[in-house]
Design a protein around this motif. Structure first.
Motif, short mmCIF file in Angstrom:
data_model
loop_
_atom_site.label_atom_id
_atom_site.label_comp_id
_atom_site.label_asym_id
_atom_site.label_seq_id
_atom_site.Cartn_x
_atom_site.Cartn_y
_atom_site.Cartn_z
N ALA A 111 -3.90 7.68 -0.96
CA ALA A 111 -3.03 6.88 -1.83
C ALA A 111 -3.82 5.75 -2.48
O ALA A 111 -3.61 5.44 -3.66
CB ALA A 111 -1.86 6.32 -1.02
N LEU A 112 -4.75 5.16 -1.74
CA LEU A 112 -5.59 4.10 -2.31
C LEU A 112 -6.49 4.68 -3.41
O LEU A 112 -6.64 4.07 -4.47
CB LEU A 112 -6.44 3.43 -1.23
N GLN A 113 -7.06 5.82 -3.17
CA GLN A 113 -7.92 6.44 -4.18
C GLN A 113 -7.12 6.78 -5.44
O GLN A 113 -7.61 6.60 -6.55
CB GLN A 113 -8.59 7.69 -3.61
N LEU A 114 -5.89 7.25 -5.26
CA LEU A 114 -5.03 7.53 -6.42
C LEU A 114 -4.68 6.26 -7.18
O LEU A 114 -4.66 6.24 -8.41
CB LEU A 114 -3.76 8.25 -5.97
N ALA A 115 -4.42 5.19 -6.44
CA ALA A 115 -4.11 3.91 -7.09
C ALA A 115 -5.32 3.38 -7.85
O ALA A 115 -5.18 2.81 -8.94
CB ALA A 115 -3.64 2.89 -6.05
N GLU A 116 -6.52 3.57 -7.29
CA GLU A 116 -7.74 3.15 -7.99
C GLU A 116 -7.91 3.94 -9.28
O GLU A 116 -8.27 3.37 -10.33
CB GLU A 116 -8.96 3.33 -7.08
N GLN A 154 -2.20 -2.89 -10.93
CA GLN A 154 -2.98 -3.77 -10.04
C GLN A 154 -2.21 -4.05 -8.76
O GLN A 154 -2.78 -4.05 -7.66
CB GLN A 154 -3.32 -5.08 -10.76
N ILE A 155 -0.90 -4.25 -8.89
CA ILE A 155 -0.06 -4.49 -7.72
C ILE A 155 -0.01 -3.23 -6.84
O ILE A 155 -0.10 -3.31 -5.61
CB ILE A 155 1.35 -4.93 -8.14
N GLU A 156 0.09 -2.07 -7.47
CA GLU A 156 0.10 -0.82 -6.72
C GLU A 156 -1.21 -0.64 -5.95
O GLU A 156 -1.20 -0.18 -4.80
CB GLU A 156 0.31 0.37 -7.66
N LEU A 157 -2.33 -1.02 -6.56
CA LEU A 157 -3.61 -0.92 -5.87
C LEU A 157 -3.65 -1.87 -4.68
O LEU A 157 -4.08 -1.47 -3.58
CB LEU A 157 -4.77 -1.24 -6.84
N GLU A 158 -3.22 -3.09 -4.86
CA GLU A 158 -3.21 -4.05 -3.75
C GLU A 158 -2.28 -3.57 -2.63
O GLU A 158 -2.62 -3.68 -1.45
CB GLU A 158 -2.77 -5.43 -4.23
N MET A 162 -3.37 -2.70 1.18
CA MET A 162 -2.74 -3.32 2.35
C MET A 162 -2.16 -2.26 3.28
O MET A 162 -2.27 -2.39 4.51
CB MET A 162 -1.64 -4.29 1.91
N ASN A 163 -1.57 -1.22 2.71
CA ASN A 163 -1.03 -0.14 3.54
C ASN A 163 -2.13 0.56 4.32
O ASN A 163 -1.95 0.91 5.48
CB ASN A 163 -0.26 0.86 2.68
N LEU A 164 -3.28 0.77 3.67
CA LEU A 164 -4.40 1.39 4.36
C LEU A 164 -4.91 0.48 5.47
O LEU A 164 -5.17 0.94 6.59
CB LEU A 164 -5.53 1.72 3.38
N GLN A 165 -5.04 -0.80 5.18
CA GLN A 165 -5.49 -1.76 6.20
C GLN A 165 -4.53 -1.72 7.40
O GLN A 165 -4.97 -1.71 8.55
CB GLN A 165 -5.57 -3.16 5.61
N GLN A 166 -3.24 -1.70 7.13
CA GLN A 166 -2.25 -1.65 8.21
C GLN A 166 -2.37 -0.36 9.01
O GLN A 166 -2.28 -0.37 10.23
CB GLN A 166 -0.83 -1.79 7.65
N ALA A 167 -2.57 0.76 8.33
CA ALA A 167 -2.70 2.05 9.02
C ALA A 167 -3.94 2.06 9.91
O ALA A 167 -3.89 2.57 11.04
CB ALA A 167 -2.77 3.19 8.00
N ILE A 168 -5.03 1.49 9.44
CA ILE A 168 -6.25 1.43 10.24
C ILE A 168 -6.02 0.55 11.47
O ILE A 168 -6.39 0.92 12.59
CB ILE A 168 -7.43 0.92 9.40
N GLU A 169 -5.42 -0.61 11.27
CA GLU A 169 -5.16 -1.52 12.38
C GLU A 169 -4.22 -0.88 13.40
O GLU A 169 -4.43 -1.01 14.61
CB GLU A 169 -4.57 -2.84 11.87
N THR A 170 -3.20 -0.20 12.93
CA THR A 170 -2.24 0.44 13.83
C THR A 170 -2.93 1.53 14.63
O THR A 170 -2.71 1.65 15.85
CB THR A 170 -1.06 1.03 13.03
N TYR A 171 -3.77 2.32 13.99
CA TYR A 171 -4.50 3.37 14.69
C TYR A 171 -5.40 2.78 15.77
O TYR A 171 -5.42 3.22 16.91
CB TYR A 171 -5.34 4.20 13.73
#
Length: 173
Positions: A111-116, A154-158, A162-171
């Motif tokens: 999702a981050l790559q798509l947003a980029e 830009q907001i979608e990318l941010e 953040m969603n990726l950061q949260q997923a990594i932290e949760t894992y």
């Protein structure tokens, strides 16, 4: 516009006060609040769901408790058989949860790559809109709409970051 600006400032101040209270500060304290760090995608590459599942099994307190309780039960009892099934179910659930969290992190990276990619395309569109606006080929409204679209991407990318950061932290938790 002024009313919206005032409302936004009031909302930000309210959120700052709530954040202070939730983290143990006084509501009127002024801690330094910084942006979240960018998600480190290398952490996803370092993930190993199989090994991490084993670590999760070893560190799960409820599972540890049930294993100890099992060792104190008499052989052949119904309670012992039930506890064995419970432990087996817990182990399967833990393994599945680790795998699901890993898959979630992979999805969030995509999702981050798509947003980029969407932001890069929108930057190209905005450059074209700048040129057209300077040449008088589009109206002010169309130009503002292009700017708005760029800000949205830009907001979608941010948000994706953040969603990726949260997923990594949760894992990792």
């Amino acid at each position: 516009a002024q009313s919206t600006f005032t409302q936004t400032q009031a909302t930000l101040e309210s959120l700052r006060q709530q954040l202070c209270m939730m983290t143990g500060w006084q509501y009127n304290d002024q801690p330094e609040i910084q942006d979240l760090p960018r998600a480190n995608q290398a952490r996803i590459d370092a993930m190993n769901p199989d090994a991490d599942s084993q670590a999760a099994l070893e560190n799960n307190l409820k599972l540890k408790y049930n294993r100890r309780a099992l060792s104190n039960m008499s052989d052949g009892s119904a309670d012992k058989k039930n506890m064995e099934r419970t432990i087996q179910n817990q182990e399967e659930t833990i393994r599945a949860n680790v795998r699901n969290l890993y898959n979630d992190a992979l999805q969030k990276r995509i999702a981050l790559q798509l947003a980029e990619a969407a932001l890069a395309a929108e930057n190209t569109s905005m450059n074209a809109a700048n040129t057209k606006y300077q040449l008088g080929m589009i109206s002010n409204l169309e130009y503002i709409q292009a700017q708005s679209s760029l800000l949205g991407k830009q907001i979608e990318l941010e948000t994706a970051d953040m969603n990726l950061q949260q997923a990594i932290e949760t894992y990792e938790w």
